[in-house]
Enzyme design. Structure first.
Site, short mmCIF file in Angstrom:
data_model
loop_
_atom_site.label_atom_id
_atom_site.label_comp_id
_atom_site.label_asym_id
_atom_site.label_seq_id
_atom_site.Cartn_x
_atom_site.Cartn_y
_atom_site.Cartn_z
N ILE A 156 3.26 10.20 6.70
CA ILE A 156 3.28 8.99 5.22
C ILE A 156 2.08 8.05 5.44
CG2 ILE A 156 4.13 8.26 3.10
CD1 ILE A 156 4.47 10.85 3.38
N ARG B 277 -4.44 2.19 2.49
CA ARG B 277 -3.70 2.41 1.73
C ARG B 277 -4.94 2.82 0.87
NH1 ARG B 277 1.55 -0.08 0.84
NH2 ARG B 277 1.83 1.09 -0.51
N PRO B 278 -6.33 3.72 0.51
CA PRO B 278 -6.81 4.45 -0.34
C PRO B 278 -6.23 4.36 -1.60
CG PRO B 278 -6.71 5.66 0.63
CD PRO B 278 -6.03 4.72 1.58
N MET B 279 -7.24 4.47 -2.98
CA MET B 279 -6.98 5.00 -3.95
C MET B 279 -7.41 6.06 -4.36
SD MET B 279 -6.21 1.21 -6.05
CE MET B 279 -6.03 2.40 -7.72
N ASP B 280 -8.52 7.03 -3.54
CA ASP B 280 -8.90 8.32 -4.33
C ASP B 280 -7.96 8.86 -5.11
OD1 ASP B 280 -8.29 8.60 -1.25
OD2 ASP B 280 -8.17 10.27 -1.67
N CYS C 282 -3.40 -2.43 4.14
CA CYS C 282 -1.64 -3.52 4.90
C CYS C 282 -2.00 -3.37 6.20
CB CYS C 282 -1.03 -3.11 3.33
SG CYS C 282 -0.23 -2.16 3.62
N LYS D 118 13.83 -1.79 -6.89
CA LYS D 118 12.11 -2.90 -6.40
C LYS D 118 11.09 -2.02 -6.94
CE LYS D 118 10.11 -2.81 -2.08
NZ LYS D 118 8.22 -2.58 -2.31
N ASN D 119 11.25 -0.54 -6.46
CA ASN D 119 9.60 0.54 -6.78
C ASN D 119 10.21 1.41 -7.87
OD1 ASN D 119 8.53 -0.43 -4.27
ND2 ASN D 119 9.05 1.13 -2.39
N ARG E 139 10.37 -9.93 -0.26
CA ARG E 139 9.54 -9.10 -1.34
C ARG E 139 10.35 -7.74 -1.50
NH1 ARG E 139 4.18 -7.10 0.56
NH2 ARG E 139 4.43 -6.35 -1.35
N ASP F 283 10.16 5.08 3.60
CA ASP F 283 10.81 4.06 3.57
C ASP F 283 12.26 3.33 4.13
OD1 ASP F 283 9.74 2.86 0.40
OD2 ASP F 283 8.04 3.35 1.94
N ARG G 139 0.20 -4.48 -2.99
CA ARG G 139 -1.00 -3.20 -3.88
C ARG G 139 -0.25 -2.86 -4.88
NH1 ARG G 139 -3.07 1.43 -2.23
NH2 ARG G 139 -1.83 3.05 -2.52
C1 EPZ Z 1 4.72 3.92 -3.34
O1 EPZ Z 1 4.07 3.19 -2.48
C2 EPZ Z 1 5.77 2.73 -2.65
N1 EPZ Z 1 5.71 1.58 -3.17
C3 EPZ Z 1 5.97 2.59 -0.97
O2 EPZ Z 1 7.73 1.57 -0.49
C4 EPZ Z 1 6.18 3.73 -0.26
O3 EPZ Z 1 6.27 4.48 1.02
C5 EPZ Z 1 5.48 4.67 -0.95
O4 EPZ Z 1 5.29 4.73 -2.03
C6 EPZ Z 1 5.51 5.81 -0.17
O5 EPZ Z 1 6.50 6.21 -0.84
C7 EPZ Z 1 5.62 0.89 -4.24
O6 EPZ Z 1 6.53 2.33 -5.04
C8 EPZ Z 1 5.63 -0.04 -5.37
P1 EPZ Z 1 1.53 6.53 -1.65
P2 EPZ Z 1 2.20 4.41 -2.27
O7 EPZ Z 1 -0.20 6.37 -3.12
O8 EPZ Z 1 2.60 5.01 -4.40
C9 EPZ Z 1 -1.99 7.69 0.58
C10 EPZ Z 1 7.94 -0.44 0.18
O9 EPZ Z 1 8.33 -0.66 1.49
N2 EPZ Z 1 -2.58 7.30 -0.39
O10 EPZ Z 1 1.96 7.99 -2.29
O11 EPZ Z 1 0.88 3.01 -1.94
C11 EPZ Z 1 -1.59 6.32 1.48
O12 EPZ Z 1 -2.28 5.72 1.94
C12 EPZ Z 1 7.34 0.53 -0.47
O13 EPZ Z 1 8.10 -0.32 -0.48
C13 EPZ Z 1 -4.67 7.93 -0.61
O14 EPZ Z 1 -4.89 7.96 0.75
O15 EPZ Z 1 2.20 5.30 -2.27
C14 EPZ Z 1 -0.62 6.42 1.97
O16 EPZ Z 1 -0.93 7.00 3.65
C15 EPZ Z 1 5.27 0.65 1.30
N3 EPZ Z 1 -4.74 7.91 -1.57
C16 EPZ Z 1 0.17 8.12 1.59
O17 EPZ Z 1 -1.38 8.66 0.63
C17 EPZ Z 1 -4.66 7.80 -2.41
O18 EPZ Z 1 -4.92 7.31 -3.53
C18 EPZ Z 1 1.44 7.11 0.32
O19 EPZ Z 1 1.01 7.09 -0.49
C19 EPZ Z 1 -2.98 6.59 -2.47
C20 EPZ Z 1 -1.91 6.91 -1.88
#
Ligand code: EPZ
Length: 422
Positions: A330, A123-126, A118, A22-23, A400, A308, A94
């Site tokens: 995480i 889940r910020p995007m900074d 969520c 999926k990811n 999902r 995950d 997201r």
């Molecule tokens: C991906 O999410 C996966 N989703 C998630 O799987 C997975 O848990 C995650 O990576 C970690 O491995 C997809 O690939 C679609 P991150 P992503 O950016 O990219 C923080 C599932 O169940 N962060 O690595 O959103 C964030 O809040 C899903 O399939 C910031 O602070 O994960 C989190 O605490 C759930 N600022 C950590 O980093 C940002 O700009 C990891 O997030 C981005 C992230």
């Protein structure tokens, strides 16, 4: 809303076919925005998240067609009609934010809603925005939307990520393929889905080195061609089904499973006394003797133990011999399955990001509910060996990320059925 009912107590025997990731699919589909030539993805999983991504891409003017019962997805985006990803789609999923980088690279602008919180965290995007700004984008937040422009196009740069964010690495990697000059992503995520994305982009003519390591170097090119690309096996679905015979007893062969995708997870299973054997078609898993042993788990970016698989591992540890400590590093709120497992008789103590599980002989079935995809499937796993019936509600979370979970598990002997909701 549908529910799934599991009757515990039967051992599992047989094969489970693991689907495409999926990811990986969710980051490969937006790649169509980087070229006006056709992109065909094979081995795509049949999931509601894939349909949501298709809906989003179509709203931008891309053509997305599911073929072969959804196992193939054909995409093309000759002329985009919009560069706006609306809140009502982004809040559902997201991963919609993965159109940000490609739209900036192709159109020089994008308006993407912030996903909002969520169940598992803010889940910020900074990290995404800081990285794309390093490539020359100007991004401002207005009424919940990121308004991004790259007036004179994107330019290669050194992009250090403060945390190895998967999504941010994917957004920058996709954008950098068409940026002018060289981009170096430092502290890049190393997940197999990143390597799969890079290999697809290379098929299309992108120049990328170092994917799978913390330093990825991209030489921008003028344009990308189309391609056909097979989606990599889903390591999270794999890990989930590897735990089924560990919890319920028996022996299951996960067809398509690869040990390199789940090395840290398999190491923990080995420590718990579980036998994992590589076969010509996948991975065969069985409990060596009786209850598995307790093990400690810390979730980390790849190649560490995947967040995950934390909920699913906790479900197994609820009936293991001894005390296990799970640390979730995480996400800030990813233990929502714990109170539901406790309703089934599990002995779990949660203190912030740490959960202590003391194994009990057997759980007892109960009506339970989870609020995220992986928590939902952990309750199904727990129900496989619980005394009596477990009813997992709100299974739309499950759909999902897991295709036909009741079919796959009943095919190996589980007593599991889906009940249409009211
Ligand atoms: C991906 O999410 C996966 N989703 C998630 O799987 C997975 O848990 C995650 O990576 C970690 O491995 C997809 O690939 C679609 P991150 P992503 O950016 O990219 C923080 C599932 O169940 N962060 O690595 O959103 C964030 O809040 C899903 O399939 C910031 O602070 O994960 C989190 O605490 C759930 N600022 C950590 O980093 C940002 O700009 C990891 O997030 C981005 C992230």
């Amino acid at each position: 809303m549908d529910s799934i009912i599991v009757k515990g107590g039967t051992e599992l025997h047989g094969q489970i076919h693991i689907a495409g990731a999926k990811n990986a699919a969710l980051t490969l589909m937006p790649v169509t925005l980087l070229t006006d030539e056709p992109l065909t993805l094979t081995n795509t999983p049949r999931l509601s998240d894939i349909r949501t991504m298709a809906q989003l891409l179509s709203s931008l003017g891309a053509e997305v067609t599911a073929l072969n019962d959804g196992r193939v997805v054909a995409l093309s985006s000759h002329g985009l009609t919009s560069t706006r990803a609306d809140y009502d789609i982004v809040r559902k999923m997201r991963a919609s934010n993965l159109v940000l980088g490609p739209l900036l690279a192709r159109e020089g602008r994008a308006v993407v809603s912030l996903p909002g919180g969520c169940a598992i965290g803010a889940r910020p995007m900074d990290i995404h925005t800081t990285a794309l700004e390093a490539l020359g984008a100007e991004i401002e937040l207005k009424d919940g939307y990121l308004h991004a422009v790259a007036k004179s196009g994107l330019k290669g740069a050194v992009v250090p990520l403060r945390f190895a964010s998967v999504g941010a690495t994917e957004n920058v990697l996709m954008a950098a393929t068409l940026a002018k000059g060289t981009t170096v992503i430092e502290n890049a995520a190393k997940e197999p889905e990143i390597v799969d994305l890079a290999s697809c982009l290379r098929r299309m003519g992108a120049q990328i080195e170092g994917d799978g390591t913390g330093r990825i170097e991209i030489q921008g090119v003028d344009r990308l061609s189309g391609a056909t690309h097979p989606v990599v096996t889903d390591r999270i679905e794999l890990g989930t089904y590897m735990l089924a015979p560990v919890i319920a007893g028996g022996e299951v062969e996960c067809v398509g499973g690869r040990l390199d995708l789940v090395a840290a997870f398999a190491e923990k299973l080995d420590m718990a006394g579980v036998q994992v054997e590589e076969t010509p078609v996948g991975l065969k898993v069985r409990r060596a003797n009786g209850r598995p042993r307790a093990v400690d788990v810390v979730t980390e970016p790849f190649p560490g133990f995947p967040t995950d698989l934390q909920a699913q591992m906790m479900a197994m540890l609820c009936t293991a011999e001894g005390k296990s400590v799970l640390e979730e590093r995480i996400f800030e709120n990813r233990f929502m399955h714990a109170p539901e497992l406790m309703r089934m008789g599990a002995d779990i103590e949660v203190q912030g990001g740490t959960a202590t599980v003391r194994g009990v002989e057997r759980l007892k079935g109960a009506p339970v509910m989870a609020t995220d995809l992986r928590a939902s499937v952990s309750l199904i796993l727990a129900g496989l060996a619980a005394e009596g019936e477990t009813q997992v509600n709100r299974v739309y979370h499950l759909d999902r990320g897991y295709e036909h979970v009741e079919e796959k598990l009943s095919a190996v002997g589980a007593h599991i059925e889906r009940v249409q909701g009211s």
